[in-house]
Structure formats: structure tokens, C-alpha cells
Design an enzyme around this catalytic site. Structure first.
Site: not given
Length: 269
Positions: A9, A11, A44, A220, A223
Site C-alpha cells: 500500500d 499512503d 486506492g 495499514d 481497504n
């Protein structure tokens, strides 16, 4: 255990609180790459929002891949070959937009080129998203959105307390029709039912003939849950939500403590 593919991921995971990739994280990713491990950014964000990080990490080679729009799009970074893609049909766009109006929350939609908002009083979190992912923001009336525009994801966005109240009023039948994830306290994302980071990881692993047991996913937030549950090794950042930590087999340091580097060095030494 041999790890051949690592989904990371962006962010809150790859980036620290200053939105930077630290030298130690870069070193760990280069080491993994040099060992032949696929490093796949799984986010995302749309493609424009990840291109600078792909360049920074030298992930534009022939065999590099990226997962964007929370799993709606899986593609090769250099050739742009699409491995899988899930969008929202025009009828779904109309249904989601109507739901947002009934709930009185801000809404925007993304295709591969732009972010569209249908609110004359453009929400500050929509402006924030456009800035964050480096995409043009366009106001359109609902009537101006035609079936040719391919909606990849839609987002209800608002102040956390307003958004939470709105989500509590969404009928279960609506939630069951789509993949819905709360990616931050002010973003509620709505995707094609087949789209998720977990499904995208499975699709890419199958494309590369990598057993899912030989994959790792690091994240984290909510999602990231599906990919952490799908991967052979699910890793929660130290700053992860409680639900992500509960789903993961392993916990690493936070994004401000080089958590990605810590876990990569541990498993790839």
C-alpha cells in the site's frame, strides 16, 4: 518461506507522514527487486497518483506491475498491458449518485483521466484528493455524464461524523451490490463488486504463475484488509487500524519507523 511477490500500500505504508519514501525503504525495495521479487504498489490511487513513486523506485521495467483504484485495475507499468479491469456501468453510476443525494453527502467519481464532482459546493476532500493524486477536477451535472464515460470508482466524501452517519443509513442491499471500503475517515469508496485489493493480488499472482502462498501484502487501513487476508503473509503496519492488525499474521514498525524496510529485510535476507 519463499516470497516472490510483495504488494505494498502507498499512503500510511510506503510513505511516511511527510509523504516521502525514506532511503532505508528504497534500499529494501531495491534489494528485493535485485533478488527477483516482484514489488507491486497496491493503492486506492489512480495511475497519475502513483507514477512518481514508480519512477522513484525504478518500477517501470518490463516485468513490473501496479494495482490501482483499490484493485479495479491491474496492469503492467511499462507496456500498460491490462491484466484485469473492473468498472461501474452507467446504471450503477446513476444509482450511487442518487444514494449520495439522498444521504446529503459529497460525491465524486474517477475515470482514468479525471475526477468528476456533481456538487456545486465542491467538497474540500474532493479538492484534497485531486491534489493528492495529481488529476484534473471537473464539475459536471449528472446529465452531462454519458454512458461512454467509464467510472472506475466513486467516493462519498465528507466530514467524518457526517460520513459515518450517512454510511449507517445505507441499505444492506446496496452494500452487498458493490465493494465498499472506508479508506480514510473522510473517504467511503464504492467499486465494482469484483474489485478489491485482495482479488487484484490473486489475479496478478495467477498471471505470473506465483502461488498465493508465496505472496506478501503490507498495509495499514480498511481497504488493505482483503489483500492482507488473501496473501500468504499479511503484514500490518505499526500505525494500522485494529482490524488490519487483527487480520494480519505479522506486525511491523510504523510508516514513520521504516516498517516496510523492516519486514522486507526480515523475510528477504
Amino acid at each position: 518461506m519463499t516470497i516472490k511477490l510483495v504488494a505494498i500500500d502507498i499512503d500510511g505504508t510506503l510513505l511516511n507522514s511527510n509523504r516521502e519514501i525514506t532511503p532505508r525503504v528504497k534500499e529494501a525495495i531495491k534489494k528485493a527487486n535485485d533478488q527477483g521479487v516482484y514489488i507491486v504498489l497496491c493503492t486506492g490511487r489512480p495511475i497519475p497518483g502513483v507514477e512518481n513513486f514508480l519512477q522513484e523506485l525504478d518500477l517501470y521495467k518490463e516485468n513490473d506491475y501496479v494495482i490501482t483504484y483499490n484493485g479495479s485495475l491491474v496492469q503492467a507499468t511499462k507496456s500498460k498491458e491490462v491484466i484485469s479491469e473492473y468498472s461501474l456501468p452507467y446504471e450503477d453510476f446513476l444509482e450511487i449518485e442518487l444514494m449520495a443525494r439522498k444521504l446529503n453527502v459529497h460525491l465524486h467519481m474517477s475515470d482514468e483521466q479525471s475526477i468528476y464532482t456533481f456538487n456545486r459546493d465542491i467538497g474540500k476532500y474532493t479538492v484534497h484528493e485531486a491534489y493528492l493524486v495529481d488529476m484534473p477536477l471537473r464539475y459536471r451535472s449528472v446529465e452531462e455524464i454519458t454512458p461512454e464515460i467509464k467510472a472506475i470508482k466513486m467516493m462519498m466524501i465528507d466530514e467524518p461524523e457526517i460520513l459515518d452517519e450517512a454510511i449507517s443509513k445505507i441499505p444492506e442491499c446496496f452494500k452487498e451490490k458493490y465493494t465498499t471500503v472506508k479508506s480514510t475517515e473522510f473517504y467511503y469508496e464504492i467499486l465494482n463488486k469484483e474489485a478489491s485489493k485482495g482479488n487484484a493480488l490473486k489475479k496478478l499472482a495467477a498471471h505470473l504463475n506465483i502461488p498465493i502462498e508465496e505472496t506478501m501484502a503490507i498495509g495499514d487501513n480498511e481497504n488493505d484488509l482483503s489483500m492482507i487476508e488473501a496473501a500468504g503473509i499479511g503484514v500490518a503496519m505499526g500505525n494500522a487500524t485494529d482490524s488490519v492488525k487483527a487480520a494480519a499474521q505479522v506486525e511491523t514498525a510504523s510508516n514513520d519507523e521504516d516498517g516496510v524496510a523492516e519486514i522486507l529485510f526480515k523475510y528477504l535476507d
